[in-house]
Design an enzyme around this catalytic site. Structure first.
Site, PDB file in Angstrom:
ATOM      1  N   GLU A 266      39.483  36.340  38.950  1.00  0.00           N
ATOM      2  CA  GLU A 266      39.391  38.213  37.445  1.00  0.00           C
ATOM      3  C   GLU A 266      38.653  37.846  36.604  1.00  0.00           C
ATOM      4  OE1 GLU A 266      42.118  39.608  38.637  1.00  0.00           O
ATOM      5  OE2 GLU A 266      42.478  38.508  40.258  1.00  0.00           O
TER       6      GLU A 266
ATOM      7  N   HIS B 248      32.682  42.990  34.634  1.00  0.00           N
ATOM      8  CA  HIS B 248      33.166  44.222  35.097  1.00  0.00           C
ATOM      9  C   HIS B 248      33.646  44.819  34.129  1.00  0.00           C
ATOM     10  CE1 HIS B 248      32.612  46.990  39.029  1.00  0.00           C
ATOM     11  NE2 HIS B 248      31.844  47.296  37.861  1.00  0.00           N
TER      12      HIS B 248
END
Length: 675
Positions: free
Chosen positions: A468, A474
């Protein structure tokens, strides 16, 4: 005017949770939808000739308030829900779906977009602008802009119904998860269970004002029970309860909903000129077509099946020798696998957990991100949280500039769905010369600290946290102009690359030495444990791969063909599972009725992408290993070509720019021990 529709006056423009009341949401949504419609009308009624700036760019920045309210509301709906929020969601979802259709089916707006699109070759656009134009044009053409008026209305009705059904599906799964509890009053039924699991079960019973111990279907309770409980009958009871969510012919039954969702998706695809829902979805994926996905899954199946069968025979023989079990059932899998793993590697989660205190693992993820991308994470307490357990951080770069706000929410509670996910409360984008930084969040369900122990993670939970956190990077490192192309707004089968590659550092001695310390003695995890973690990483990888492929094939079964003839969910599943089946079927259980990824989340026709991204991540990590896992040159290439670029260009173009060539499956097969 509610606090939700005004400009926030908080630090970093963060969500002012304490000032938001549930009753604010519906009026705020209505107000934001009305104002987004006005912005669109402004674009449509502009008397000037349509240009990239006055049409495409104007649309990209319209509806910002609505996006913000939606992200806050739906994040609460997942992580901190209650009856009131669920009721609001039922009212809001059709409104949003109708608004989306008002935009996509607006003939005058489409005319303007088409005028710019038809003229694109003469516009000298940047790669990001060209992608935005292409996506906006397709968001019309792929969603009915070229349909006749009566067909457009049909599409609207389908979309409204689908948004309602998928919410209902999720709420049924949540209700079924909370409806079941295994209440144990006889201590001998706890045999085999780790001390921490027993303590957590006792605390759960106390919170329900009961004697003894309570186990639930939440992962931190369910998984250890299935892995360690010696009582086979109770494991069976738990497994059947877990597998029958939404499949009990009661008020939370999802069978009819599954059939309806599949049929409506098919009807929608046909209306738009596609052969199936999967043909529609995959046109905008790296995989491109159902044929390509099926051949990808079946190729892997051919390589994994022999290994899986061998592993299953080994496991069956082991259970027979140990406990005279003649037929392995689904509720035996995790239990005997763990025992076999202990025998082969002398390694079990209980030995490893003391080295993985949650706070240290989180600090480890921060340190790895710091070494790779020059980030620092500082915990702060002057921004608001939606729950007291949430932790909040400032993320800064080497120069001390704000990169992101980061929220972390780690423990199960009522009103929070199972599993783990990354999400955001605010996207990154550039407007008026200002680079607006994102607000990113990860949500997990780990074992809570007890009176005597901190939260200690299993190795699987360690990789979940890193996974996660890879998604979070990102989002945090996004550096694009337009919010709709920012961060994780990429093709579904590319979105798992940043998350899955980050898991690799959990297996590297150099990285583990940074954070895997015994919570009582401070001793670094012994080298032989690290060696065993690496060796056992491909333990039963054939069976694990088969399991993932079975989910991918089930998804393609529902969505890659006409589902109208399907009358019975269970019967249909059994046909889909023929090529991947190892255990006997459990008649009380069905997978689809709680398969939230594809019937509630965004993974319909996309479940294959976990495996697809594993090919990418193994190939990409191979590059890191060739140069050194903290090599700054490779890390910079990954950051500049993958993490910061979001969806601004086709993922294969970005990947090749990072790696120098297309990904090959060899690295994955080698890592999984399947070559």
């Amino acid at each position: 005017m509610s606090v939700l529709t005004k400009k926030f006056t908080t630090k970093y423009d963060t969500a002012p949770f304490s000032q938001i009341k549930n009753e604010d949401f519906l009026p705020a949504f209505k107000e934001a939808i009305a104002s987004a419609k006005q912005e669109v009308d402004g674009i449509v009624n502009n008397p000037e000739a349509p240009t990239f700036e006055n049409t495409i760019e104007a649309m990209a920045f319209s509806g910002a308030a609505l996006d913000r309210i939606s992200s806050i509301f739906f994040n609460l709906h997942s992580a901190e829900t209650n009856d009131e929020i669920q009721k609001i969601a039922q009212e809001v979802s059709p409104l949003l779906s109708e608004f989306g259709n008002d935009i996509r089916l607006n003939a005058d707006l489409f005319k303007k977009v088409k005028a710019v699109y038809d003229n694109k070759d003469s516009l000298s656009l940047t790669a990001e602008q060209a992608t935005l134009l292409d996506k906006q044009y397709k968001s019309f053409s792929r969603n009915g802009a070229n349909l006749a008026e009566d067909k457009k209305n049909e599409l609207r009705e389908i979309d409204k119904e689908l948004s309602k059904l998928s919410l209902e599906f999720g709420e049924n799964v949540l209700s079924e998860t909370h409806a079941f509890e295994l209440h144990i009053t006889d201590e001998k039924d706890l045999s085999g269970l780790p001390e921490g699991t027993i303590e957590a079960a006792k605390e759960l019973a106390q919170s329900h004002e009961k004697e003894g111990w309570i186990f639930s279907l939440d992962y931190p309770s369910y998984v250890p029970f299935m892995t360690y409980a010696d009582n086979r009958e109770l494991r069976k009871k738990m497994a059947i309860a877990f597998g029958s969510k939404g499949f009990q012919k009661n008020e939370h039954d999802n069978q009819e909903i599954v059939l309806q969702i599949a049929r409506l998706r098919f009807e929608r695809a046909k209306l738009l000129g596609y052969a199936s829902h999967a043909h529609f979805v995959l046109e905008e994926r790296m995989a491109e077509s159902p044929e390509k996905v099926n051949s990808f899954l079946n190729d892997l199946l051919a390589k994994a099946r022999p290994a899986a069968e061998k592993e299953f025979i080994q496991l069956t023989a082991f259970a027979k020798k140990l406990d005279a079990i003649d037929q392995l059932e689904k509720w035996d899998g995790a239990y005997y696998s763990e025992k076999l793993k202990q025998q082969l590697f002398n390694l079990d989660d209980e030995k490893l957990k003391p080295y993985f205190k949650l706070e240290n693992v989180l600090e480890g993820a921060f340190t790895v991100a710091g070494k790779l991308y020059g980030l620092t994470f500082i915990e702060i307490n002057d921004i608001e949280k939606y729950h007291p357990e949430v932790k909040t951080y400032e993320v800064k770069d080497i120069a001390g500039n704000l990169v992101s706000v980061f929220y972390a929410d780690f423990f199960p509670r009522k009103g929070k769905r199972n599993g783990a996910w990354m999400t955001s409360f605010k996207s990154q984008y550039v407007l008026g010369g200002s680079n607006e930084r994102p607000h990113v969040s990860i949500v997990c369900n780990f074992t809570k600290p007890t009176e005597t122990k901190p939260s200690l993670l299993t190795f699987n939970e360690v990789t979940t946290l890193f996974h996660e956190f890879g998604h979070a990077l990102h989002g945090m490192l996004a550096d694009t102009i337009y919010p709709s192309l920012s961060g994780t707004s990429v093709y579904w089968d590319f979105v798992e690359l940043p998350s899955q590659i980050f898991e690799n550092w959990c297996y590297e001695p150099e990285a583990l030495a940074l954070f895997a310390r015994h919570y009582q003695t401070g001793e670094i995890i012994p080298t032989e444990f690290i060696q065993k973690i690496k060796e056992s990483a491909s333990f039963q990888e054939g069976m694990a791969t088969l399991r993932q492929l079975s989910f991918g094939l089930l998804d393609m079964g529902w969505h890659g063909q006409d589902p109208t003839p399907i009358k019975d969910v269970k019967e249909f599943e059994n046909i889909q599972f023929v090529s991947t089946k190892l255990y006997p079927d459990v008649k009380e259980n069905a997978m689809s009725t709680s398969f939230s990824h594809i019937f509630q989340g965004g993974y319909s026709s996309g479940y294959y992408s976990y495996k697809w991204a594993e090919v990418l991540d193994a190939d990409a990590f191979e590059y890191f290993k060739e140069q050194g896992i903290f090599d700054s040159e490779v890390a910079t290439k990954f950051k500049e070509n993958i993490l910061s670029k979001g969806g601004t260009e086709h993922p294969m173009v970005l990947y090749k720019r990072f790696r120098g060539s297309e990904p090959k499956p060899d690295a994955l097969l080698k890592r999984a021990g399947l070559l």
